[in-house]
Each structure stands twice: as C-alpha cells, then as structure tokens.
Design a protein around this motif. Structure first.
Motif, short mmCIF file in Angstrom:
data_model
loop_
_atom_site.label_atom_id
_atom_site.label_comp_id
_atom_site.label_asym_id
_atom_site.label_seq_id
_atom_site.Cartn_x
_atom_site.Cartn_y
_atom_site.Cartn_z
N CYS A 127 -11.76 46.81 -7.65
CA CYS A 127 -11.90 46.23 -6.31
C CYS A 127 -11.46 47.22 -5.24
CB CYS A 127 -11.09 44.94 -6.23
SG CYS A 127 -11.00 44.18 -4.59
N ASN A 128 -10.27 47.77 -5.38
CA ASN A 128 -9.79 48.69 -4.35
C ASN A 128 -10.43 50.07 -4.46
OD1 ASN A 128 -8.14 47.10 -2.74
ND2 ASN A 128 -6.47 48.58 -2.80
N MET A 129 -10.91 50.43 -5.62
CA MET A 129 -11.70 51.66 -5.70
C MET A 129 -12.94 51.55 -4.83
SD MET A 129 -11.43 52.59 -9.79
CE MET A 129 -12.58 53.96 -9.64
N ASP A 130 -13.59 50.40 -4.87
CA ASP A 130 -14.77 50.18 -4.04
C ASP A 130 -14.41 49.93 -2.58
OD1 ASP A 130 -16.52 50.49 -6.13
OD2 ASP A 130 -16.50 48.38 -6.68
N LYS A 131 -13.15 49.66 -2.32
CA LYS A 131 -12.72 49.44 -0.92
C LYS A 131 -12.34 50.76 -0.25
CE LYS A 131 -10.30 45.77 -0.29
NZ LYS A 131 -9.16 44.83 -0.32
N VAL A 151 -18.02 54.11 15.98
CA VAL A 151 -19.06 53.73 15.01
C VAL A 151 -18.48 53.73 13.60
CG1 VAL A 151 -21.29 54.35 14.03
CG2 VAL A 151 -20.89 54.60 16.48
N ALA A 152 -17.66 54.74 13.30
CA ALA A 152 -17.03 54.78 11.97
C ALA A 152 -16.14 53.56 11.75
CB ALA A 152 -16.21 56.06 11.83
N GLY A 153 -15.42 53.15 12.80
CA GLY A 153 -14.61 51.94 12.69
C GLY A 153 -15.45 50.70 12.48
N LEU A 154 -16.61 50.63 13.13
CA LEU A 154 -17.52 49.49 12.96
C LEU A 154 -18.02 49.42 11.52
CD1 LEU A 154 -19.21 47.17 14.20
CD2 LEU A 154 -20.97 48.89 14.70
N VAL A 155 -18.40 50.56 10.97
CA VAL A 155 -18.91 50.58 9.59
C VAL A 155 -17.83 50.14 8.62
CG1 VAL A 155 -19.76 52.08 7.75
CG2 VAL A 155 -20.63 52.36 10.07
N GLN A 156 -16.61 50.62 8.81
CA GLN A 156 -15.53 50.26 7.89
C GLN A 156 -15.11 48.80 8.05
OE1 GLN A 156 -12.59 53.41 6.69
NE2 GLN A 156 -13.01 54.14 8.77
N SER A 157 -15.20 48.28 9.27
CA SER A 157 -14.78 46.89 9.48
C SER A 157 -15.81 45.89 8.97
CB SER A 157 -14.53 46.63 10.97
OG SER A 157 -15.75 46.70 11.72
N SER A 158 -17.07 46.34 8.77
CA SER A 158 -18.11 45.40 8.32
C SER A 158 -17.78 44.79 6.97
CB SER A 158 -19.46 46.11 8.27
OG SER A 158 -19.43 47.19 7.35
N PHE A 159 -17.05 45.52 6.15
CA PHE A 159 -16.60 44.98 4.87
C PHE A 159 -15.85 43.67 5.07
CE2 PHE A 159 -12.87 44.44 2.18
CZ PHE A 159 -13.40 44.42 0.91
N PHE A 160 -15.02 43.60 6.09
CA PHE A 160 -14.15 42.45 6.29
C PHE A 160 -14.88 41.26 6.90
CE2 PHE A 160 -11.44 46.19 6.22
CZ PHE A 160 -10.49 45.82 5.30
N TRP A 161 -16.09 41.47 7.43
CA TRP A 161 -16.87 40.32 7.86
C TRP A 161 -17.17 39.42 6.65
CZ3 TRP A 161 -21.12 43.49 10.92
CH2 TRP A 161 -20.49 44.22 11.93
N GLY A 162 -17.70 40.04 5.60
CA GLY A 162 -17.97 39.27 4.39
C GLY A 162 -16.70 38.82 3.70
N TYR A 163 -15.66 39.63 3.77
CA TYR A 163 -14.39 39.29 3.14
C TYR A 163 -13.81 38.02 3.75
CZ TYR A 163 -9.87 40.26 0.90
OH TYR A 163 -8.74 40.18 0.13
N ALA A 164 -13.90 37.90 5.08
CA ALA A 164 -13.38 36.71 5.76
C ALA A 164 -14.24 35.48 5.46
CB ALA A 164 -13.31 36.96 7.26
N ARG A 211 -22.23 46.43 3.09
CA ARG A 211 -20.77 46.35 3.12
C ARG A 211 -20.29 44.91 3.28
NH1 ARG A 211 -17.96 49.72 0.62
NH2 ARG A 211 -16.15 49.20 1.89
N VAL A 212 -21.06 44.10 4.00
CA VAL A 212 -20.73 42.68 4.10
C VAL A 212 -20.80 42.02 2.72
CG1 VAL A 212 -21.53 40.45 4.99
CG2 VAL A 212 -21.41 42.42 6.51
N LEU A 213 -21.83 42.39 1.94
CA LEU A 213 -21.97 41.82 0.60
C LEU A 213 -20.82 42.28 -0.31
CD1 LEU A 213 -25.82 42.19 0.04
CD2 LEU A 213 -24.54 40.12 0.59
N VAL A 214 -20.39 43.53 -0.16
CA VAL A 214 -19.22 43.99 -0.91
C VAL A 214 -18.01 43.14 -0.54
CG1 VAL A 214 -17.63 45.91 -1.30
CG2 VAL A 214 -20.08 46.34 -1.16
#
Length: 552
Positions: A127-131, A151-164, A211-214
C-alpha cells in the motif's frame, strides 16, 4: 531402536501418484529381507508404508513396549501401527506401517488469525509502496511534462480524493461482508490502477483519475484491517496486532523509497508503477489462495469467542447470518444493504465526545504525515541540494526509524495495560508522544539555528519516527470503544483524516510557490495541528467500551 536407512542399493524415485491406486516398489537384495515401500496419495501430506521382516518387527515391538501406550505408538516421532499380514512378501514376513508426515505448505499449522494478520501487514507494505512511488517519480515527471509545484501538488493530492471517498463505504462494507473480502478487492483495484499511471501520464484528466482509483482501493484497507483485528484479536494482543499491521506502512515507505530511485535511474520512472502494480496483483493471488482454506478452526473460534462479550458475539453471529442470507438469495441483496446501513447508529457516534476527539486527532496527525510523505523528498532535494537517489534515500530515515519505534511502543502499551494501567491513560500517553515529538522537531528545523543539513535530517527523522506512537494510541481506540463498529468508526475518522491529503498537499505546493519558504509552507501548519490535536485528545479521548446501539 528401530532405524530406517537408505543405501545406494535401496535408492529409488517415487513418481507423483494422482490415481486412486497405490504405487508399490520392491527392493531385492542378497539378504532375505524384502523392503516394500508403498506411496499412499494424500491431499496434505506424504505417507510411506514400510514393510519389514519378522526380525525388524520384533525390534519395533520392543521399542513400542519401552515407549508405552501413553505415547500413542510414537517411536522417535514416527507413528507405527500394526497391520494384517499381507501376501507377496514370503511366509516369514509381517508388516508395520510408518507415517512420515511432510506438512505443506510450511505455514499450514500456524493459527489462521496470525496468517491473516501477517498477510494484511504485507498488503500495507505494498500500500505505501504504491503511495510513495509518486513522491519520488514526481521529480522526473515534473521535468518531463513541465509541471510547477502547484501542478505537482495537485497530482499528488488527487490520490486523497479517492482515499476520502472510500473511507465510509469501506468501513460499512467491512462490517457487512467482512474485512478479508474487502481488503482483497481493494488491493486488486489499487494495483491495477497503479499499473495504468504510465499509460495515462500524458493526459492530465486520465492521470488524476488513475490516482483517484488508487486512493479508492487503498482507502478501504484501514477499515478492512480494523475489522479483522476487532473480530479476531483480544484486548491483550491488540496493540501489537495494530502495530504489526499498520507498521507495514512504514516498511512500505522504506521499501518504496529505497527501490524507486534505482528503478527510475535504470529503467525510467514508468517502471516503478508497472513493478509495484504487479506486486499487488501477486499479493491478491496469494491472499485469494489463503482465503480458500478454512477461515478459523474450531479451537480458535472458541478461544476468540471467550474473549468477547455476549453482545459482541451476537454481532459476529448476526453478521455471519447476514452473509449466508446474501449467498442464498442474491435478489434480496440491495434490500439487506439498505437495512444494514440504516441500522448503523450514526447519531450515537456523533453524540460521543470520544468520537469527536478521534476525528480531530486523526485530522491533525494526517496533516503532518501526508504533507511530509509527499514533500520531504523534494525538500531534501532542493533545500539540501541532494540528487534524486540521495534525496529518496534520506527520506527513508523517518519511516525506517518508525519500524523500530512501532515495535517498542506496542510492547510498552500492552505491558502497561496488562499490569493494570487504565486503557484510556495508555492511549492518551501514546498519542501525546506522537503529536508533541514531531511538533518539537519541526520547530527546531524551522528556526534559523545554523544547523547543518545532516542535523536537520536527524531531527526530522526522530520526530516523525516518534509519531508512530499513534498506532498504540489513536488507532487502537476504535477497537477499544466498540469492536462491533470499529471498522465504521475508522471509516469516519479516516474520511476526515484524508482531507489533509487533499487540501494540505496541494496547499503546501501553492504556499511554496508563493513564499519560497519550507518553514511556512510545510512545517508551520503541521506544528499548529499537532499542538491543538494534543490538547483536544487529552481533554476528550476515552477508550471505555460504549454500546452505541443502545444509546441510539
């Protein structure tokens, strides 16, 4: 003593026998003895039937008499049972049976709950390897696609949209279907989505969606693991179980940050996502095989049931009945899902000060954790003038130290509880350490004290490592106050805890572009939330069991 030995003139190959008939091989020597080795097919073990002469029979008989009936006929670990005389061996021959049991797989006799806890911890490693893979790959990706920090921050934060989005559904589905099945599907989903990142990287909407799906796949995992622990692990072992499972996150961070730079420099940044995605698919295959075995043996079920209250046992039995009902009547599934969701005591949750303390503490801890996880490699690269590999390897130090801190914290917490210290007191102490330690170290790193780069690295590593005390504080409280609804409670707190991943990671990039100060953009907000979270936790946190069903 009866001894069985193999000499060159006795050597043979035994082919695998899949038919119902038995394969027999005779060995003839110059002596009168005939040795008949017979392979008996068995699903779990390999059985050999050894037939020996009258002289060997008497030796075995004497050995059994010495051992006595109480041993159950065991001679040096080999069970010997008398059989009827068989033809084909000569008139002077009788027979004995010796079973040589080869246990396969090697972990077959390990209690099932320990196997599930072990594989769940391994899932959290992946899980954290993929994070963290994106936190390293974002540097070459930004150079290739021309992204700035925002933009880099937006890409990295997209993971947490799906996470939430997946936190509450994950907790609810874990309670209904069981954490094992939810975890299994979650790992497969995030692994497939990880492997798609290189394919979609050039198309921003597609990259964000992947990244949302991840995030969705990984978002159901904490609730699924909490459900497993709440159902299977007694209070006296709970801190160690939680620490072992969630400690896999630190191991995953270390592994990801250690492996990713080498893969990127040798095979390109795309290789990180392909290889890490395949690891998750491999885990899914192994866990699916484990799930085909019997979930719990009778002794284990009885042992765990004795450690639960009558109300908790009732919940477990009701959950099994609901699951059996869904298997037998799929047409009623939607109705049962609706009823199950309606039966959750939502109002009682939000009337509890302890629940609100968990919610805010989770938010505060996640702010510091997620912002540092996303931006520390970039901080070390730009602020300390390190290259990609050096920055990633330096970033290993906090999670690596966390692995050792986690084991110490879990042992201390369980020992305190076993020695009679109130559970609430133990959870408050552990959580206070996890908040105050990184806050103090971030303050020292933010001030202009003339510290050398290696001193800043050491201070931050110590502070972030001590934040792992939360695994024996906040992360145990969900199971403490309500094992029945532990997965749903974690879903609630984790939903709020995912907000810093969405807001904090992106906000850090925006503030960095605006102020060009790591102290203002990365450290100051985390210090604020760590300090306020400590106050709220000490004032309102509680680990006393609560019956939310009755209060609702």
């Amino acid at each position: 003593m009866a001894k069985f030995s193999t000499r060159l003139d006795n050597f043979c190959f035994l082919p695998h026998n899949t038919s119902s008939s038995q394969s027999s091989i005779f060995f003839s020597r110059t002596s009168r003895k005939n040795l008949h080795l017979e392979l008996i097919p068995s699903k779990r073990r390999l059985n050999f039937k050894v037939l020996c002469s009258i002289k060997d029979r008497e030796n075995v008989k004497n050995e059994i008499e010495k051992v006595g009936a109480s041993s159950g006929g065991l001679v040096n670990g080999v069970r010997v049972e008398e059989l009827d005389e068989k033809g084909g061996l000569g008139r002077e021959s009788a027979s004995r049976e010796a079973d040589f049991n080869f246990v396969w797989p090697p972990w077959k006799n390990i209690p099932q709950r320990y196997k599930l806890i072990g594989t769940t911890s391994l899932a959290f490693v992946i899980c954290n390897m993929d994070k963290v893979n994106l936190s390293v790959a974002i540097i070459p990706m930004s150079h290739q696609f021309g992204w700035n920090s925002s933009v880099a921050g937006l890409v990295q934060s997209s993971f947490f949209w799906g996470y939430a989005l997946s936190q509450l559904p994950g907790g609810w589905l874990s309670k209904l279907f069981g954490g094992r099945k939810v975890l299994e599907i979650g790992v497969l989903a995030w692994s497939l989505a990880t492997a798609l990142v290189p394919v979609l990287a050039g198309f921003m909407p597609g990259l964000l969606l992947s990244r949302v799906l991840v995030g969705i796949g990984e978002g159901v995992s904490p609730s699924a693991a909490t459900d497993l622990i709440a159902r299977l692990i007694p209070l006296e072992e709970r801190s160690r179980a939680v620490s072992f499972v969630f400690g896999g996150l630190s191991v995953g961070s270390v592994t990801g940050l250690l492996v990713a730079p080498t893969l990127i420099q040798n095979f390109g940044w795309e290789s990180v996502f392909y290889i890490f995605g395949l690891l998750g698919i491999w885990w899914y295959s192994g866990f699916h095989f484990l799930g085909e075995e019997q979930a719990l043996d009778a002794v284990e079920v009885e042992h765990v049931a004795q450690l639960r209250s009558a109300n908790q046992n009732k919940s477990w039995n009701d959950s099994l009945k609901e699951l059996d009902g869904m298997k037998t009547s799929w047409n009623n599934t939607l109705e049962e899902l609706r009823v199950s969701l309606k039966d959750v005591p939502w109002k009682a949750f939000f009337r509890s000060p302890a629940v609100w303390a968990m919610i805010y503490a989770h938010f505060c801890g996640s702010w510091g954790h997620y912002t540092c996880l996303a931006w520390l490699p970039t901080f070390f690269s730009e602020e300390l003038n390190l290259n990609l590999r050096e920055a990633a390897w330096v970033s290993i130090l906090p999670p690596l130290a966390s692995v050792f801190v986690t084991s110490i914290a879990a042992q201390v917490a369980d020992n305190l509880i076993a020695n009679g210290v109130e559970t609430t007191t133990v959870r408050k102490i552990c959580q206070a350490i996890s908040f105050l330690s990184p806050a103090t170290c971030m303050i020292l790193s933010s001030l202009d004290l003339g510290l050398q780069p290696w001193e800043i690295v050491g201070i931050l590593s110590c502070g972030l490592a001590l934040s792992s005390f939360a695994l024996s504080g906040l992360y145990c409280t969900h199971q403490d106050i309500s094992p029945e609804y532990a997965s749903i409670l974690l879903g609630i707190t984790n939903t709020v805890g995912a907000v810093p991943g969405i807001v904090g990671v992106a906000l850090t990039g925006f503030l960095l572009d605006s102020t060009h100060s790591w102290g203002v953009s990365l450290f100051a907000p985390s210090i604020f939330f760590y300090l306020t979270g400590t106050v709220v936790w000490l004032a309102f946190a509680s680990s006393k069991p609560q019956n939310f069903s009755e209060s609702d």
